[in-house]
Design an enzyme around this catalytic site. Structure first.
Site, mmCIF file in Angstrom:
data_model
loop_
_atom_site.group_PDB
_atom_site.id
_atom_site.type_symbol
_atom_site.label_atom_id
_atom_site.label_comp_id
_atom_site.label_asym_id
_atom_site.label_seq_id
_atom_site.Cartn_x
_atom_site.Cartn_y
_atom_site.Cartn_z
ATOM 1 N N GLY A 1 20.476 -2.673 33.393
ATOM 2 C CA GLY A 1 21.613 -1.755 33.473
ATOM 3 C C GLY A 1 22.373 -1.737 32.150
ATOM 4 N N GLU B 1 -5.494 -7.116 10.756
ATOM 5 C CA GLU B 1 -4.065 -6.797 10.795
ATOM 6 C C GLU B 1 -3.715 -6.103 12.107
ATOM 7 O OE1 GLU B 1 -2.679 -4.526 7.426
ATOM 8 O OE2 GLU B 1 -0.831 -3.918 8.428
ATOM 9 N N MET C 1 0.849 -1.191 0.000
ATOM 10 C CA MET C 1 0.000 0.000 0.000
ATOM 11 C C MET C 1 0.886 1.243 0.000
ATOM 12 S SD MET C 1 -2.683 -1.178 2.988
ATOM 13 C CE MET C 1 -1.634 -2.266 3.928
ATOM 14 N N ALA D 1 2.889 8.489 0.179
ATOM 15 C CA ALA D 1 1.582 8.099 0.719
ATOM 16 C C ALA D 1 1.722 6.964 1.728
ATOM 17 C CB ALA D 1 0.657 7.669 -0.428
HETATM 18 C C1 LIG Z 1 9.320 -2.243 9.094
HETATM 19 C C2 LIG Z 1 8.139 -1.712 8.338
HETATM 20 C C3 LIG Z 1 7.315 -2.591 7.644
HETATM 21 C C4 LIG Z 1 6.241 -2.117 6.895
HETATM 22 N N1 LIG Z 1 5.485 -2.995 6.138
HETATM 23 C C5 LIG Z 1 4.573 -2.498 5.267
HETATM 24 C C6 LIG Z 1 3.922 -3.376 4.335
HETATM 25 O O1 LIG Z 1 4.140 -4.597 4.328
HETATM 26 N N2 LIG Z 1 3.045 -2.825 3.441
HETATM 27 C C7 LIG Z 1 2.775 -1.485 3.413
HETATM 28 O O2 LIG Z 1 1.978 -1.075 2.575
HETATM 29 N N3 LIG Z 1 3.374 -0.638 4.294
HETATM 30 C C8 LIG Z 1 4.278 -1.113 5.202
HETATM 31 N N4 LIG Z 1 4.909 -0.258 6.084
HETATM 32 C C9 LIG Z 1 4.612 1.176 6.019
HETATM 33 C C10 LIG Z 1 3.850 1.682 7.245
HETATM 34 O O3 LIG Z 1 2.544 1.182 7.272
HETATM 35 C C11 LIG Z 1 3.926 3.225 7.204
HETATM 36 O O4 LIG Z 1 5.265 3.564 7.512
HETATM 37 C C12 LIG Z 1 2.957 3.883 8.175
HETATM 38 O O5 LIG Z 1 1.618 3.670 7.768
HETATM 39 C C13 LIG Z 1 3.215 5.383 8.312
HETATM 40 O O6 LIG Z 1 3.312 6.002 7.065
HETATM 41 P P1 LIG Z 1 4.578 6.961 6.752
HETATM 42 O O7 LIG Z 1 5.790 6.206 7.116
HETATM 43 O O8 LIG Z 1 4.448 7.475 5.372
HETATM 44 O O9 LIG Z 1 4.439 8.155 7.802
HETATM 45 P P2 LIG Z 1 3.518 9.464 7.608
HETATM 46 O O10 LIG Z 1 2.170 9.034 7.156
HETATM 47 O O11 LIG Z 1 4.258 10.454 6.799
HETATM 48 O O12 LIG Z 1 3.421 9.975 9.113
HETATM 49 C C14 LIG Z 1 4.330 10.938 9.695
HETATM 50 C C15 LIG Z 1 3.808 11.310 11.084
HETATM 51 O O13 LIG Z 1 2.516 11.932 10.945
HETATM 52 C C16 LIG Z 1 1.611 11.312 11.848
HETATM 53 N N5 LIG Z 1 0.238 11.364 11.324
HETATM 54 C C17 LIG Z 1 -0.236 10.776 10.211
HETATM 55 N N6 LIG Z 1 -1.551 10.989 10.066
HETATM 56 C C18 LIG Z 1 -1.925 11.733 11.132
HETATM 57 C C19 LIG Z 1 -3.166 12.290 11.572
HETATM 58 N N7 LIG Z 1 -4.291 12.114 10.872
HETATM 59 N N8 LIG Z 1 -3.162 13.027 12.697
HETATM 60 C C20 LIG Z 1 -2.024 13.227 13.397
HETATM 61 N N9 LIG Z 1 -0.831 12.731 13.047
HETATM 62 C C21 LIG Z 1 -0.780 11.988 11.937
HETATM 63 C C22 LIG Z 1 2.112 9.900 11.939
HETATM 64 O O14 LIG Z 1 1.582 9.239 13.085
HETATM 65 C C23 LIG Z 1 3.601 10.105 11.999
HETATM 66 O O15 LIG Z 1 3.974 10.397 13.320
HETATM 67 C C24 LIG Z 1 5.956 -0.721 6.886
HETATM 68 C C25 LIG Z 1 6.763 0.164 7.618
HETATM 69 C C26 LIG Z 1 7.855 -0.309 8.319
HETATM 70 C C27 LIG Z 1 8.720 0.668 9.048
#
Ligand SMILES: Cc1cc2nc3c(=O)[nH]c(=O)nc-3n(C[C@H](O)[C@H](O)[C@H](O)COP(=O)(O)OP(=O)(O)OC[C@H]3O[C@@H](n4cnc5c(N)ncnc54)[C@H](O)[C@@H]3O)c2cc1C
Length: 383
Positions: free
Chosen positions: A341, A244, A127, A132
């Site tokens: 520690g 999930e 996704m 995004a």
């Molecule tokens: C190890 C790992 C495995 C993963 N596996 C998958 C996978 O298999 N498939 C897949 O599709 N994705 C996967 N992901 C992606 C993961 O789901 C996203 O990293 C996560 O959804 C956050 O998106 P972003 O990293 O773009 O952060 P952003 O969306 O840019 O968020 C940045 C900050 O804004 C905050 N924020 C976002 N929306 C709001 C809101 N409405 N109000 C207040 N604060 C908000 C967030 O909490 C965060 O602190 C994985 C990520 C990691 C690190």
């Protein structure tokens, strides 16, 4: 409505999972963490041991066990300190397989599910894109109809199982002007031309975890790869995300148990000021606090598992399970490490891995902030 799970049989299954992990995973896990990836053959080993997609119905190659059996596999991986593997297996068994069981055509189920049960095929779901993550509707990967096929273009990032995946469920825009209704899901066969993957991403924890960028360049996929109806993808994602999130919560509870067990044993051995660490009042109060935190979350997650089995788990409640259990996991991992520690800060002691592996649980599958937004909306309506 499903019949209640026989807890004695479930305990026997748990014992068999523990035994298999003791022999097939434990002796090698350190080396996999160092090399940065689990070997591809591990999937076949786990499949042969009956640990993949255990709740897939028999007609599609599974053993049709209740959902709780699938949770037990993830729980034991997490409790035993194999955090990266628990994430990889959860995505394959508890996220990707249910999309096929719930929305796949008979042909799609017959083609992919038996291979996913045996480990012959590894599943992933894509996704997230560089632009995004939480804002899923902003995805730009496109799937444009061309005769009987679709042409897929775009890129994804952070995709769990991206290195080993044989099939990736890809969320793509089939109608860029229709918002959420313009998103569709595709079962993408990674052996087709136009598909490529980046390197396995370096992470601060879950080092053996398979997490990659994926690229689609004029990739021609057949219409038969469309999962369910065109334009229904966002709705399917919203329907499947509660499972999930619940499973991530269950992994968090189990990982906290593992960290607590390590810490209780250590506190009873370590001596300072002529007594055991466990005799100091701070240690006793910290263990009491964390054991309580663990138990409260375990009870809530178990309640949610029962609700899911009955088909009654709603999205806000699943978000509460993920939010509460993963925040608890991080609190417990931090509190446990403190009791070790300086030794807790060295990679020689497994508590350090429990601490580093925990951190991502508050981020993937929807961040804690997104969980709070979903919960708040259910209580207060849209702000
Ligand atoms: C190890 C790992 C495995 C993963 N596996 C998958 C996978 O298999 N498939 C897949 O599709 N994705 C996967 N992901 C992606 C993961 O789901 C996203 O990293 C996560 O959804 C956050 O998106 P972003 O990293 O773009 O952060 P952003 O969306 O840019 O968020 C940045 C900050 O804004 C905050 N924020 C976002 N929306 C709001 C809101 N409405 N109000 C207040 N604060 C908000 C967030 O909490 C965060 O602190 C994985 C990520 C990691 C690190």
């Amino acid at each position: 409505m499903t019949s209640p799970v026989d807890q004695e049989e479930l305990a026997l299954f748990r014992d068999s999972v523990i035994k298999a992990l003791e022999t097939e995973v434990k002796p090698h896990y350190e080396a996999w963490e160092k090399s940065g990836l689990v070997p591809r053959e591990l999937w076949n080993t786990l499949g042969n041991a009956g640990m993949l997609c255990v709740d897939v119905p028999e007609e599609w190659g599974g053993c049709g066990a209740p959902f709780q059996y699938s949770v037990v596999v993830g729980e034991e991986l997490a409790r035993m300190g194999f955090g990266a593997l628990s994430t990889n297996v959860m995505v394959h068994s508890d996220i990707v397989a249910p999309y096929l069981s719930h929305m796949g055509s008979e042909e799609q189920r017959q083609y992919w599910l038996p291979k996913m049960v045996s480990g012959e095929a590894v599943g992933a779901i894509a996704m997230t894109e560089p632009g995004a993550g939480s804002d899923l509707q902003a995805i730009r990967t496109s799937a444009v109809k061309d005769g009987d096929d679709y042409i897929l273009n775009g890129s994804k990032t952070f995709i769990t199982n991206g290195q080993h995946a044989d099939m990736v469920i890809v969320a793509a825009k089939t109608n860029p002007t229709a918002g959420a209704r313009g998103i569709s899901l595709f079962l993408v066969d990674t052996s087709l031309p136009g598909y490529s993957k980046g390197r396995n991403l370096d992470k601060i924890g879950q080092h053996a975890g398979d997490t990659s960028e994926l690229f689609f360049s004029d990739m021609r996929i057949p219409s038969s790869a469309l999962l369910g109806g065109e334009g229904q993808g966002f709705m399917y994602l919203m329907n499947e995300l509660p499972r999930e999130r619940l499973v991530i919560g269950a992994l968090g509870v189990a990982a906290a148990r593992g960290a607590l067990d390590l810490t209780i044993a250590y506190a009873q051995e370590r001596e300072l000021f002529g007594q055991k660490l466990a005799q100091l009042q701070n240690t006793r109060f910290e263990i009491a606090r964390m054991e309580t935190d663990y138990r409260v979350n375990q009870a809530f997650v178990n309640q949610c598992i029962a609700e899911y089995e009955r088909g009654e788990l709603d999205a806000p409640t699943a978000s509460m399970a993920k939010y509460s259990a993963t925040e608890m996991q991080c609190r417990v991992a931090d509190g446990c490490l403190q009791l070790f520690g300086g030794y807790g800060y060295t990679t020689e002691y497994p508590i350090s891995r429990a601490f580093m592996d925990a951190r991502v649980q508050r981020i993937y599958g929807g961040t804690s902030e997104v969980m709070k937004e979903i919960i708040a909306r259910s209580v207060l309506g849209r702000g």
